[in-house]
Design an enzyme around this catalytic site. Structure first.
Site, mmCIF file in Angstrom:
data_model
loop_
_atom_site.group_PDB
_atom_site.id
_atom_site.type_symbol
_atom_site.label_atom_id
_atom_site.label_comp_id
_atom_site.label_asym_id
_atom_site.label_seq_id
_atom_site.Cartn_x
_atom_site.Cartn_y
_atom_site.Cartn_z
ATOM 1 N N LYS A 1 0.844 -1.197 0.000
ATOM 2 C CA LYS A 1 0.000 0.000 0.000
ATOM 3 C C LYS A 1 0.877 1.244 0.000
ATOM 4 O O LYS A 1 1.798 1.370 0.800
ATOM 5 C CB LYS A 1 -0.904 0.007 1.226
ATOM 6 C CG LYS A 1 -1.821 1.194 1.339
ATOM 7 C CD LYS A 1 -2.788 0.947 2.474
ATOM 8 C CE LYS A 1 -3.244 2.208 3.127
ATOM 9 N NZ LYS A 1 -4.178 1.961 4.213
ATOM 10 N N SER B 1 -2.725 1.844 -17.517
ATOM 11 C CA SER B 1 -1.860 1.601 -16.367
ATOM 12 C C SER B 1 -1.705 2.820 -15.460
ATOM 13 O O SER B 1 -2.304 3.874 -15.692
ATOM 14 C CB SER B 1 -0.471 1.109 -16.785
ATOM 15 O OG SER B 1 0.230 2.140 -17.439
ATOM 16 N N TYR C 1 -2.847 -1.648 -13.717
ATOM 17 C CA TYR C 1 -1.591 -2.330 -13.414
ATOM 18 C C TYR C 1 -0.470 -1.308 -13.333
ATOM 19 O O TYR C 1 -0.554 -0.218 -13.911
ATOM 20 C CB TYR C 1 -1.278 -3.415 -14.451
ATOM 21 C CG TYR C 1 -1.113 -2.890 -15.853
ATOM 22 C CD1 TYR C 1 0.156 -2.558 -16.351
ATOM 23 C CD2 TYR C 1 -2.210 -2.714 -16.683
ATOM 24 C CE1 TYR C 1 0.311 -2.073 -17.636
ATOM 25 C CE2 TYR C 1 -2.061 -2.222 -17.971
ATOM 26 C CZ TYR C 1 -0.796 -1.907 -18.438
ATOM 27 O OH TYR C 1 -0.640 -1.412 -19.702
#
Length: 116
Positions: A9, A25, A58
């Site tokens: 995170k 992305s 991603y």
């Protein structure tokens, strides 16, 4: 039984750009990726503090120590430069292993996205 838990995170990082014409992305400063144990191509969830948007994409590497956080492709419509976001990845673990797993949590400086 297996469950999904937070693996990595990056908490409260500032969006530096949004590039609608890129193929997709999120570009993340490589130093932040390394500190949070994210790898290129890894699926990430994005939470936008400013507008409540939640979406997945991603990760791709940005220049190290650049502070870059750029949403690319369609995700660029869900953020504005200056928004504060949280970037999260998850891992699927055995239930017992998940009880002792420790995620990589990074709390960058919100002003310039540098590591504190």
């Amino acid at each position: 039984m297996q469950i999904q838990v937070v693996k990595s995170k990056i908490h409260r990082v500032k969006v530096t750009g949004a590039d609608l014409n890129y193929i997709g992305s999120i570009t993340i400063d490589e130093a932040l990726m390394d500190a949070s144990n994210l790898i290129e191509g890894e699926k990430v969830s994005i939470v936008n503090i400013n507008n409540g948007e939640r979406f997945e994409t991603y990760a791709i590497k940005g220049a190290p120590n650049s502070g870059e956080i750029t949403l690319n492709g369609p995700a660029a419509r869900k953020v504005h430069a200056g928004d504060i976001i949280i970037i999260i990845s998850y891992a699927t673990l055995d239930f017992e292993e998940a009880k002792t797993f420790k995620p990589w949590l990074v709390f960058p400086n919100e002003n310039d996205n540098s590591l504190k």
